[in-house]
Every structure is written in structure tokens, then in C-alpha cells.
Design a protein around this motif. Structure first.
Motif, PDB file in Angstrom:
ATOM      1  N   ALA A  50       7.376  23.553  26.461  1.00  0.00           N
ATOM      2  CA  ALA A  50       8.582  23.074  25.794  1.00  0.00           C
ATOM      3  C   ALA A  50       9.449  22.275  26.752  1.00  0.00           C
ATOM      4  O   ALA A  50       9.923  21.168  26.423  1.00  0.00           O
ATOM      5  N   GLU A  51       9.661  22.818  27.937  1.00  0.00           N
ATOM      6  CA  GLU A  51      10.480  22.112  28.917  1.00  0.00           C
ATOM      7  C   GLU A  51       9.786  20.846  29.429  1.00  0.00           C
ATOM      8  O   GLU A  51      10.446  19.848  29.744  1.00  0.00           O
ATOM      9  N   GLY A  52       8.451  20.879  29.509  1.00  0.00           N
ATOM     10  CA  GLY A  52       7.717  19.686  29.918  1.00  0.00           C
ATOM     11  C   GLY A  52       7.911  18.542  28.938  1.00  0.00           C
ATOM     12  O   GLY A  52       8.144  17.393  29.339  1.00  0.00           O
ATOM     13  N   LEU A  53       7.827  18.843  27.651  1.00  0.00           N
ATOM     14  CA  LEU A  53       8.060  17.812  26.640  1.00  0.00           C
ATOM     15  C   LEU A  53       9.516  17.348  26.653  1.00  0.00           C
ATOM     16  O   LEU A  53       9.805  16.167  26.428  1.00  0.00           O
ATOM     17  N   ALA A  54      10.433  18.279  26.913  1.00  0.00           N
ATOM     18  CA  ALA A  54      11.850  17.901  26.981  1.00  0.00           C
ATOM     19  C   ALA A  54      12.100  16.948  28.154  1.00  0.00           C
ATOM     20  O   ALA A  54      12.860  15.987  28.035  1.00  0.00           O
TER      21      ALA A  54
END
Length: 502
Positions: A55-59
């Protein structure tokens, strides 16, 4: 909102983005390959975060794509190939490292429509003998947003991840909105504090605001999207601070000096109200408050931008003689010069749809980025080379539309395929916004439906489904809303106390 996980995620995203920019700048300096080396190094950093926390990678990917022009302005680091490199890399990382969470969607109407679009695009390109150095990158630009949609759809993010992602971008959006307000009130102070990109334009009685972006259109779009999620939170969770913030953010939409975001927010709220009525969840007091807020913004805009809106109507009404000329076998350019560029693209695409029935002129030949990079002979064929903004020496308005590109390049068949995809997507988002779910998922699903309406309105004047960063954000939002876990929560989850923590 549970703030601690959101703050932790925000810290991760900002740290990873900062490291990516710093490493990209160093790598570009060491290897001397400019944007290619810089983009590759930034992608490596994003992928590492994605491997640990998807999730944080995509963010982080979304943040860097959003601020691509800003990063170039602040640090001189060009990340123009970031998205093209990141998408296949993230797909590979997901397949290798996150196989356990992958759930491929069952083929349906969306996939049938997208398949028809791609078949028409390739067939048209081959029939019209478009050079490979034009249509291959053009096809990649066309499909990358759809590929990102299916990447996010297949990963099936949970409710907590949904809360963290939306919280991160809510904070980022509010900060960027606030910077825009400072710029509006005191431009010199804002430039001194934030080193904002220069953009001078007057609309009506105001000087438009671009905040940290290189163009105010992106600021107008971002504030519109953030406001819609705040309105959704107010409608579901009865959070009055969310309504106040939504109105304040919409004021930012107004001072961007763009027409489309203002219209799209109003259209989206009408659809949101209809969805709530049909779901039996509407509260007159809640939506009356939303209506009053929007009315306040409208009343403020009339003295500031009223004359600008009126002149806009004059610009977009093309002379009948010019419209008729576009449908002639050999149109005379001097008549077409009377049309506004977007109108000329719309009218000419209809003529192309007739003349090149049913497949169009091929990828990279009309209304697309590649038709501007390698100036398309189709513009001369239809006399558009003399229209301001479409001339060969400065074709800056070529990509100012979306649907004419689809009709012009893929014909009636391609247009039908995309309409089927978009229609099925809208149906699915409509259903998602009315399902029983945990409050956080309901808020996000309603917000995604509102953003879908905003996107459809915007697509009349912008290539939103193919142009970064908007394409990645809207497709990511739609995918998260359709696949978020927690959608089938028991009714008890909809307790009076739950929205306060959602």
C-alpha cells in the motif's frame, strides 16, 4: 480517523519518496543518462517499499508521479520515465513477492470492452501502416492506465490499507491546497517559502493559482478530488469538520481558474445524492448542508469569474460554416481556423469516424501524444494545421481532448469498446457505493463514485484515462473501491460510534 497508522504511513511514503529523489539525482549525475537513469533509480526505491508494504509502495509511486514536474523544478531531477518503468517492475514484484494476496478478477463486460478497444487499435494501426516508432509507444501510452487498474484490482487491499492510503493523500492534498491559498493571498510570500513554479494567467478578476504544480489544471483537479472524498465522509459519517474542509478545498478549485473542475464537482454531488436516495440512506439535513456549501462557492464565483464563463460559451460555439467545412472531402483550413482547438478536434473526429469507418486512422495519428511528437499527416488532411494550438510548429492543444482521440485513432469499434468498459465500470462503482460495508469502505466507495462522475465530465476536455498523473489516481481509486475488503461487513459495524474512528 485513526491517525497513528496514517501518520506512520505518511512518514514511510515521504521518506521513500525523498530517498528516491535524492538517489535519482545522484544517479543521474553519476551516470549522465538523464531521465532514464534517474527514473530507474527512483523505481528501485519504490519497489523496495512496495515489496515490504504494498500500500505504501503504491502511495509513494502516486506521490512521485503527482509531483513529477515539481521535483524537476525544485531539484532539477527529471523522472519523466518513472511510470513506464515502475508499472512492469511493480507487476513483477507483485507476482513474485505477493502471490498470496493476488485475486485475478473474473472476465466480464469491462474486459470485453477493453479487448474490443485494443483489437480495433491494433487492426487500425496495421491497416493504415502507421510506423512502429509511432504506434508502439502510442499503444503503451494508451494502455498503461488500464494495466495499473488491473494491478491494483488484483492485489485486493484490506480496509486498514485503504484507510492508510486515503489518509496519506488527504493530508498531502490539504497541504497542497493550503499552499495554493497562501499563493492566492500573498504570491511573493508563497514563492519565497515554497519556490513555486512560475505561471502567470488572469481569469476574470483573479490571478489563477497553481500551488506546487507547473500548471493550475492539476491543482484544480486535485482540489476537486479531495473535496469529493470529504463530501463523501460528511454524507456517511456526519462529520461536520469534513464539510467545512470540503468547502475550503473547493474554494481552491475556484481559484485554479479552471472551468471543468467546478462543473464536475457539481455533477458528482448530484449523482452522489441520487445514489444515497436510492440506497435509502439520504438525510435531508446532510445534503441540504452540502447544497448550501456548493451554492456559497457558486455565489462567490459569479463576481470573480462570471465574465470569464460567459466568454467561454462564445469561444466554444463554432460557426456553422466551419463545422460544415470539416465534413467536406477537402476541407479548407481558412474556415476551420474559426474554431476553438477542442471544437475542431471533436468535429474532425466525427469526420474521421465517417471517412475511416469502422477502425479510424491508427494509433498515434489523431489527438494523442504521439500524434504531436511526430506530427500526424491526418491534421493536414483535415485542414487542422492552421488551427491555433494544432499547428505543426506548436501543437500544444492536440491532447486537450480524449474521446476525439479514441474515435479518430480506433474508429467506431474502438469507441464502442471503451464506452462498454467505462459503462460497466460506472455500473460497478454505483453498486459498490450502495453496498453494506464498514463505514470506511462506504466512505471510500461513495467518494470513488463521485470521482468517477468527475472523471467523465473532465474527459470532455482532458485525456484523463491516459495522461499521468490523473490516469493512475483515478484508476487506482476505482480499483480500490471495487475490491476493498470489509465490503460485506455485518450491519452492526454501522454503529453510531464507528464513523468517528473510520
Amino acid at each position: 480517523m485513526k491517525t497513528r497508522p496514517v501518520i506512520q504511513s505518511l512518514a514511510m511514503v515521504l521518506a521513500a519518496s525523498s530517498v528516491a529523489v535524492g538517489a535519482a539525482a545522484l544517479g543521474g549525475w553519476l551516470f549522465g543518462d538523464g531521465p532514464i537513469a534517474s527514473s530507474a533509480i527512483a523505481v528501485a526505491v519504490i519497489t523496495l517499499l512496495f515489496a515490504w508494504r504494498p500500500a505504501e509502495g503504491l502511495a509513494a509511486f502516486g506521490l512521485l508521479v503527482l509531483l513529477d514536474g515539481t521535483v524537476a523544478h525544485w531539484f532539477g531531477t527529471d523522472l519523466q520515465y518513472l511510470d513506464e518503468m515502475a508499472i512492469p517492475t511493480l507487476i513483477l514484484a507483485a507476482a513474485v513477492l505477493h502471490r498470496s494476496r493476488i485475486r485475478l478478477p473474473r472476465p466480464g463486460l469491462r474486459e470485453a470492452g477493453l479487448g474490443l478497444l485494443l483489437i480495433a487499435a491494433v487492426a487500425s494501426t496495421l491497416i493504415n501502416a502507421v510506423p512502429p516508432d509511432v504506434w508502439l509507444p502510442g499503444l503503451a501510452l494508451l494502455v498503461k492506465g488500464f494495466v495499473f487498474f488491473y494491478l491494483v484490482t488484483s492485489l485486493r487491499f484490506g480496509e486498514d490499507e485503504l484507510r492508510r492510503i486515503s489518509g496519506v493523500f488527504l493530508i498531502v492534498g490539504l497541504v497542497i491546497t493550503a499552499i495554493g491559498w497562501i499563493q492566492f493571498i500573498d504570491p511573493s510570500l508563497a514563492r519565497g517559502l515554497f519556490n513555486l513554479p512560475n505561471f502567470e494567467q488572469q481569469r476574470g478578476e483573479i490571478t489563477v493559482v497553481n500551488s506546487v504544480f507547473t500548471h493550475p489544471a492539476l491543482y484544480g483537479w486535485l482540489t476537486a478530488v479531495v473535496s469529493l472524498f470529504l463530501y463523501a465522509r460528511f454524507a456517511i459519517a456526519r462529520s461536520w469538520p469534513a464539510l467545512v474542509l470540503a468547502i475550503a478545498v473547493n474554494a481552491g478549485t475556484l481559484i485554479s481558474g479552471r472551468r471543468t473542475p467546478v462543473i464536475s464537482v457539481a455533477a458528482a454531488l448530484v449523482v452522489g445524492f441520487a445514489r444515497q436516495v436510492i440506497s435509502g440512506r439520504v438525510t435531508a439535513r446532510i445534503w441540504a448542508a452540502v447544497a448550501v456549501g456548493v451554492l456559497m462557492i457558486g455565489l462567490v464565483s459569479v463576481p470573480l469569474l462570471g465574465e470569464f464563463y460567459l466568454t467561454t460559451l462564445d469561444r466554444y460555439v463554432a460557426p456553422r460554416a466551419a463545422v460544415r467545412e470539416a465534413f467536406e472531402e477537402e476541407p479548407e483550413a481558412w474556415r476551420l481556423k474559426q474554431m476553438q482547438p477542442r471544437v475542431a478536434l471533436y468535429v474532425s473526429s466525427l469526420a474521421i469516424g465517417r471517412d475511416y469507418f469502422p477502425l479510424g486512422t491508427g494509433i498515434g495519428r489523431f489527438g494523442s501524444h504521439m500524434s504531436r511528437e511526430v506530427y500526424s499527416p491526418v491534421y493536414k488532411e483535415y485542414g487542422l494545421q492552421r488551427v491555433s494550438g494544432l499547428r505543426e510548429r506548436k501543437p500544444i492543444a492536440v491532447t486537450d481532448t480524449f474521446w476525439p482521440m479514441i474515435l479518430g485513432e480506433t474508429g467506431v469499434l474502438g469507441l464502442a469498446g471503451l464506452l462498454l468498459f467505462v459503462g460497466a465500470l460506472g455500473r460497478d462503482l454505483w453498486r459498490a457505493a450502495g453496498r453494506e460495508a464498514r463505514p470506511m469502505v462506504r466512505i471510500f466507495s461513495l467518494g470513488a463514485l463521485l470521482v468517477f462522475v468527475e472523471t467523465i465530465v473532465r474527459s470532455s476536455t482532458s485525456a484523463v484515462f491516459v495522461a499521468p498523473p490523473v490516469a493512475y489516481f483515478v484508476f487506482g481509486i476505482f480499483a480500490l473501491a471495487l475490491t476493498a475488503e470489509g465490503a460485506d461487513a455485518p450491519a452492526a459495524a454501522d454503529s453510531p460510534m464507528e464513523p468517528a474512528s473510520a
